[in-house]
Design a protein around this motif. Structure first.
Motif, PDB file in Angstrom:
ATOM      1  N   PRO A   1       0.800  -1.232   0.000  1.00 44.94           N
ATOM      2  CA  PRO A   1       0.000   0.000   0.000  1.00 44.94           C
ATOM      3  C   PRO A   1       0.833   1.282   0.000  1.00 44.94           C
ATOM      4  CG  PRO A   1      -0.255  -1.184   2.084  1.00 44.94           C
ATOM      5  CD  PRO A   1       0.598  -2.030   1.203  1.00 44.94           C
ATOM      6  N   ASN A   2       2.142   1.154   0.176  1.00 48.35           N
ATOM      7  CA  ASN A   2       3.013   2.328   0.220  1.00 48.35           C
ATOM      8  C   ASN A   2       3.806   2.535  -1.067  1.00 48.35           C
ATOM      9  OD1 ASN A   2       2.260   3.042   2.860  1.00 48.35           O
ATOM     10  ND2 ASN A   2       3.612   1.461   3.653  1.00 48.35           N
ATOM     11  N   LEU A   3       3.387   1.918  -2.147  1.00 44.98           N
ATOM     12  CA  LEU A   3       4.062   2.051  -3.432  1.00 44.98           C
ATOM     13  C   LEU A   3       3.551   3.324  -4.124  1.00 44.98           C
ATOM     14  CD1 LEU A   3       6.116   0.681  -5.300  1.00 44.98           C
ATOM     15  CD2 LEU A   3       4.247  -0.689  -6.219  1.00 44.98           C
ATOM     16  N   ALA A   4       4.286   4.404  -3.930  1.00 43.42           N
ATOM     17  CA  ALA A   4       3.857   5.723  -4.413  1.00 43.42           C
ATOM     18  C   ALA A   4       3.577   5.725  -5.910  1.00 43.42           C
ATOM     19  CB  ALA A   4       4.917   6.766  -4.067  1.00 43.42           C
ATOM     20  N   GLU A   5       4.443   5.074  -6.680  1.00 49.25           N
ATOM     21  CA  GLU A   5       4.271   5.057  -8.130  1.00 49.25           C
ATOM     22  C   GLU A   5       2.966   4.369  -8.542  1.00 49.25           C
ATOM     23  OE1 GLU A   5       8.567   5.517  -7.135  1.00 49.25           O
ATOM     24  OE2 GLU A   5       6.984   4.194  -6.444  1.00 49.25           O
TER      25      GLU A   5
ATOM     26  N   LEU B   1       3.566   9.915   0.142  1.00 46.66           N
ATOM     27  CA  LEU B   1       4.568   8.861   0.289  1.00 46.66           C
ATOM     28  C   LEU B   1       5.925   9.246  -0.290  1.00 46.66           C
ATOM     29  CD1 LEU B   1       2.343   5.806  -0.677  1.00 46.66           C
ATOM     30  CD2 LEU B   1       3.329   6.253   1.580  1.00 46.66           C
ATOM     31  N   LYS B   2       5.914  10.038  -1.360  1.00 43.12           N
ATOM     32  CA  LYS B   2       7.162  10.376  -2.059  1.00 43.12           C
ATOM     33  C   LYS B   2       7.063  11.816  -2.550  1.00 43.12           C
ATOM     34  CE  LYS B   2      10.316   8.124  -5.271  1.00 43.12           C
ATOM     35  NZ  LYS B   2      10.477   6.985  -6.173  1.00 43.12           N
ATOM     36  N   SER B   3       7.469  12.737  -1.711  1.00 39.19           N
ATOM     37  CA  SER B   3       7.247  14.165  -1.978  1.00 39.19           C
ATOM     38  C   SER B   3       8.016  14.703  -3.186  1.00 39.19           C
ATOM     39  CB  SER B   3       7.598  14.992  -0.740  1.00 39.19           C
ATOM     40  OG  SER B   3       8.978  14.853  -0.438  1.00 39.19           O
ATOM     41  N   ASP B   4       8.957  13.931  -3.731  1.00 42.82           N
ATOM     42  CA  ASP B   4       9.698  14.396  -4.908  1.00 42.82           C
ATOM     43  C   ASP B   4       9.282  13.664  -6.188  1.00 42.82           C
ATOM     44  OD1 ASP B   4      10.797  11.923  -4.317  1.00 42.82           O
ATOM     45  OD2 ASP B   4      12.872  12.568  -4.595  1.00 42.82           O
ATOM     46  N   LEU B   5       8.133  13.018  -6.174  1.00 49.31           N
ATOM     47  CA  LEU B   5       7.642  12.296  -7.350  1.00 49.31           C
ATOM     48  C   LEU B   5       7.011  13.302  -8.317  1.00 49.31           C
ATOM     49  CD1 LEU B   5       7.302   9.522  -8.694  1.00 49.31           C
ATOM     50  CD2 LEU B   5       5.143   9.280  -7.455  1.00 49.31           C
ATOM     51  N   ALA B   6       7.826  13.809  -9.221  1.00 49.16           N
ATOM     52  CA  ALA B   6       7.413  14.892 -10.119  1.00 49.16           C
ATOM     53  C   ALA B   6       6.167  14.538 -10.918  1.00 49.16           C
ATOM     54  CB  ALA B   6       8.568  15.253 -11.056  1.00 49.16           C
ATOM     55  N   GLU B   7       6.084  13.307 -11.400  1.00 50.33           N
ATOM     56  CA  GLU B   7       4.938  12.900 -12.221  1.00 50.33           C
ATOM     57  C   GLU B   7       3.620  13.055 -11.460  1.00 50.33           C
ATOM     58  OE1 GLU B   7       8.609  10.931 -13.690  1.00 50.33           O
ATOM     59  OE2 GLU B   7       7.676  11.073 -11.718  1.00 50.33           O
ATOM     60  N   ALA B   8       3.629  12.812 -10.171  1.00 51.47           N
ATOM     61  CA  ALA B   8       2.398  12.944  -9.380  1.00 51.47           C
ATOM     62  C   ALA B   8       1.932  14.406  -9.349  1.00 51.47           C
ATOM     63  CB  ALA B   8       2.603  12.400  -7.977  1.00 51.47           C
ATOM     64  N   TYR B   9       2.876  15.346  -9.230  1.00 54.46           N
ATOM     65  CA  TYR B   9       2.510  16.763  -9.270  1.00 54.46           C
ATOM     66  C   TYR B   9       1.976  17.139 -10.654  1.00 54.46           C
ATOM     67  CZ  TYR B   9       4.843  17.377  -4.778  1.00 54.46           C
ATOM     68  OH  TYR B   9       5.196  17.277  -3.459  1.00 54.46           O
ATOM     69  N   MET B  10       2.599  16.586 -11.681  1.00 64.42           N
ATOM     70  CA  MET B  10       2.159  16.860 -13.052  1.00 64.42           C
ATOM     71  C   MET B  10       0.731  16.369 -13.257  1.00 64.42           C
ATOM     72  SD  MET B  10       2.484  17.768 -16.165  1.00 64.42           S
ATOM     73  CE  MET B  10       1.578  17.402 -17.640  1.00 64.42           C
ATOM     74  N   TYR B  11       0.520  15.105 -12.951  1.00 63.11           N
ATOM     75  CA  TYR B  11      -0.797  14.503 -13.158  1.00 63.11           C
ATOM     76  C   TYR B  11      -1.860  15.177 -12.290  1.00 63.11           C
ATOM     77  CZ  TYR B  11       1.530  10.533 -15.524  1.00 63.11           C
ATOM     78  OH  TYR B  11       2.243   9.734 -16.372  1.00 63.11           O
ATOM     79  N   ARG B  12      -1.508  15.461 -11.036  1.00 61.56           N
ATOM     80  CA  ARG B  12      -2.479  16.112 -10.154  1.00 61.56           C
ATOM     81  C   ARG B  12      -2.775  17.520 -10.652  1.00 61.56           C
ATOM     82  NH1 ARG B  12      -1.356  17.121  -3.805  1.00 61.56           N
ATOM     83  NH2 ARG B  12      -0.092  18.797  -4.685  1.00 61.56           N
TER      84      ARG B  12
END
Length: 165
Positions: free
Chosen positions: A69-73, A103-114
């Protein structure tokens, strides 16, 4: 004495060569498969996502998250797969993007998608907040998000920004 030094040098060179061969024989050009829980399902989900099979990808990412459940990607790509299935899934997608970032504050793709999702939902202020963060993490994605905010449309060609393992 000179012959003895040449002989020792030849032996050392031979041993060095053999040692190098032994090291090379023990290494592999192909990286070891990641055996962490959920990675196999995650990789399958990415392949489906890249093929535009978002409903099937959703199931794979959910299966990956059941195992880890902690797999940020996986949260990020589940959010993406949900978003691509339409506005009825936007709230669920947003919760998965938020969890990925938690979970991963530097996951750039998550900021992009969000950020794209916020723009699609009419939340330009929040989209601009994600754009600001992306300026620190990945200028290419920041530029893509800026274009998406300006157009108010889903950007093309952003499937599969997060790699498989």
């Amino acid at each position: 004495m000179k012959k003895m030094l040449i002989g020792l040098l030849s032996i050392c060179t031979a041993l060095l060569f053999l040692g190098t061969e032994a090291l090379a024989a023990g290494s592999s050009a192909k990286p070891a498969q990641d055996t962490r829980p959920g990675i196999s399902q995650y990789n399958s989900g990415v392949k489906l996502m890249k093929q535009g099979k978002y409903e099937k990808a959703e199931k794979k990412f959910e299966a990956a998250l059941k195992k880890d459940p902690n797999l940020a990607e996986a949260h990020n790509n589940l959010g993406y797969s949900l978003r691509k299935q339409g506005p009825q899934n936007y709230e669920r997608a947003l919760s998965h993007y938020n969890r990925a970032i938690e979970l991963k504050s530097d996951l750039a793709e998550a900021y992009m998608y969000r950020g794209v999702l916020h723009a699609l939902m009419g939340n330009e202020g929040k989209a601009l907040e994600d754009h600001s963060k992306l300026n620190q993490l990945d200028l290419g994605l920041a530029n893509a998000l800026q274009a998406a905010i300006a157009s108010g449309e889903e950007p093309e060609g952003l499937d599969g920004l997060v790699n498989t393992w």
